[in-house]
Write a protein that holds these residues in place. Structure first.
Motif, PDB file in Angstrom:
ATOM      1  N   GLU A  38       0.837  -1.204   0.000  1.00  0.00           N
ATOM      2  CA  GLU A  38       0.000   0.000   0.000  1.00  0.00           C
ATOM      3  C   GLU A  38       0.876   1.259   0.000  1.00  0.00           C
ATOM      4  O   GLU A  38       0.605   2.214   0.729  1.00  0.00           O
ATOM      5  CB  GLU A  38      -0.955   0.001   1.192  1.00  0.00           C
ATOM      6  N   ASN A  85      -9.491 -12.014  -4.129  1.00  0.00           N
ATOM      7  CA  ASN A  85     -10.295 -11.479  -3.032  1.00  0.00           C
ATOM      8  C   ASN A  85      -9.684 -11.901  -1.707  1.00  0.00           C
ATOM      9  O   ASN A  85      -9.212 -13.036  -1.571  1.00  0.00           O
ATOM     10  CB  ASN A  85     -11.731 -11.985  -3.115  1.00  0.00           C
ATOM     11  N   HIS A  93     -17.965  -8.537   3.595  1.00  0.00           N
ATOM     12  CA  HIS A  93     -17.530  -8.354   2.210  1.00  0.00           C
ATOM     13  C   HIS A  93     -16.036  -8.576   2.071  1.00  0.00           C
ATOM     14  O   HIS A  93     -15.249  -8.107   2.896  1.00  0.00           O
ATOM     15  CB  HIS A  93     -17.888  -6.945   1.723  1.00  0.00           C
ATOM     16  N   LEU A  95     -12.333  -8.050   0.294  1.00  0.00           N
ATOM     17  CA  LEU A  95     -11.575  -6.948  -0.299  1.00  0.00           C
ATOM     18  C   LEU A  95     -10.891  -7.459  -1.562  1.00  0.00           C
ATOM     19  O   LEU A  95     -10.330  -8.552  -1.568  1.00  0.00           O
ATOM     20  CB  LEU A  95     -10.511  -6.452   0.682  1.00  0.00           C
ATOM     21  N   LYS A  96     -10.918  -6.685  -2.622  1.00  0.00           N
ATOM     22  CA  LYS A  96     -10.218  -7.063  -3.850  1.00  0.00           C
ATOM     23  C   LYS A  96      -8.766  -6.596  -3.746  1.00  0.00           C
ATOM     24  O   LYS A  96      -8.495  -5.529  -3.224  1.00  0.00           O
ATOM     25  CB  LYS A  96     -10.900  -6.442  -5.070  1.00  0.00           C
ATOM     26  N   PHE A  97      -7.847  -7.438  -4.244  1.00  0.00           N
ATOM     27  CA  PHE A  97      -6.435  -7.076  -4.176  1.00  0.00           C
ATOM     28  C   PHE A  97      -5.706  -7.490  -5.446  1.00  0.00           C
ATOM     29  O   PHE A  97      -6.157  -8.350  -6.197  1.00  0.00           O
ATOM     30  CB  PHE A  97      -5.756  -7.714  -2.954  1.00  0.00           C
ATOM     31  N   ARG A 119      -1.418  -4.201  -3.406  1.00  0.00           N
ATOM     32  CA  ARG A 119      -2.398  -3.115  -3.351  1.00  0.00           C
ATOM     33  C   ARG A 119      -3.797  -3.675  -3.197  1.00  0.00           C
ATOM     34  O   ARG A 119      -4.167  -4.642  -3.868  1.00  0.00           O
ATOM     35  CB  ARG A 119      -2.388  -2.303  -4.648  1.00  0.00           C
ATOM     36  N   LEU A 120      -4.577  -3.046  -2.336  1.00  0.00           N
ATOM     37  CA  LEU A 120      -6.016  -3.291  -2.321  1.00  0.00           C
ATOM     38  C   LEU A 120      -6.611  -2.526  -3.492  1.00  0.00           C
ATOM     39  O   LEU A 120      -6.137  -1.437  -3.846  1.00  0.00           O
ATOM     40  CB  LEU A 120      -6.634  -2.817  -1.008  1.00  0.00           C
ATOM     41  N   ASN A 121      -7.638  -3.081  -4.114  1.00  0.00           N
ATOM     42  CA  ASN A 121      -8.302  -2.435  -5.258  1.00  0.00           C
ATOM     43  C   ASN A 121      -9.651  -1.919  -4.791  1.00  0.00           C
ATOM     44  O   ASN A 121     -10.543  -2.696  -4.484  1.00  0.00           O
ATOM     45  CB  ASN A 121      -8.498  -3.434  -6.398  1.00  0.00           C
ATOM     46  N   TYR A 122      -9.765  -0.609  -4.738  1.00  0.00           N
ATOM     47  CA  TYR A 122     -11.016   0.013  -4.312  1.00  0.00           C
ATOM     48  C   TYR A 122     -11.855   0.377  -5.527  1.00  0.00           C
ATOM     49  O   TYR A 122     -11.332   0.889  -6.501  1.00  0.00           O
ATOM     50  CB  TYR A 122     -10.725   1.269  -3.491  1.00  0.00           C
ATOM     51  N   ALA A 123     -13.153   0.115  -5.446  1.00  0.00           N
ATOM     52  CA  ALA A 123     -14.048   0.431  -6.564  1.00  0.00           C
ATOM     53  C   ALA A 123     -14.354   1.909  -6.608  1.00  0.00           C
ATOM     54  O   ALA A 123     -14.307   2.612  -5.642  1.00  0.00           O
ATOM     55  CB  ALA A 123     -15.345  -0.355  -6.435  1.00  0.00           C
TER      56      ALA A 123
END
Length: 123
Positions: A38, A85, A93, A95-97, A119-123
């Motif tokens: 991150e 995920n 829920h 988290l996408k990564f 990295r986490l992938n935020y929508a």
């Protein structure tokens, strides 16, 4: 050996170890290894594992969606890109990564993680 088979085996080993015993990942890194988590850069196997074991959750489960691999350079390295995920215990829920590994061969015929970017992938 087939780079796709090596990368698949590495990914299975890495995430099953991460989910069960993060401290066990220390053998996959060396003192010259670097993790960018991150945006935070951490170097050295002990420092990397200290970071991973200090994350603010005890239990998690990685569910891998994709694994892409390319050979990297004349030394026999590999670049492995993973997406998936991350399900944390007690969270509804996932988290996408995304995570990228640059694997380098060892004198013993295995591989170690030279570079690791998460990295986490935020929508």
């Amino acid at each position: 050996m087939d780079p796709d088979a090596i990368s698949k085996a590495f990914v299975e080993h890495y995430y099953s170890t991460f989910d069960a015993n993060r401290a066990g990942l220390v053998s996959l890194y060396q003192e010259g290894s670097m993790l960018t988590f991150e945006g935070q850069k951490i170097q050295g196997s002990q420092n990397i594992v200290a970071k991973l074991t200090s994350l603010p959750f005890q239990q998690c489960k990685h569910n891998i969606t994709t694994v892409d691999c390319q050979p990297s350079g004349p030394a026999g390295g590999m670049v492995v890109f993973v997406s998936g995920n991350l399900q944390l215990a007690g969270e509804q829920h996932a988290l996408k990564f995304s995570q990228m590994f640059h694997l380098m061969p060892t004198a013993q015929g295995s591989y170690y993680v030279h570079n690791d970017i998460f990295r986490l992938n935020y929508a």
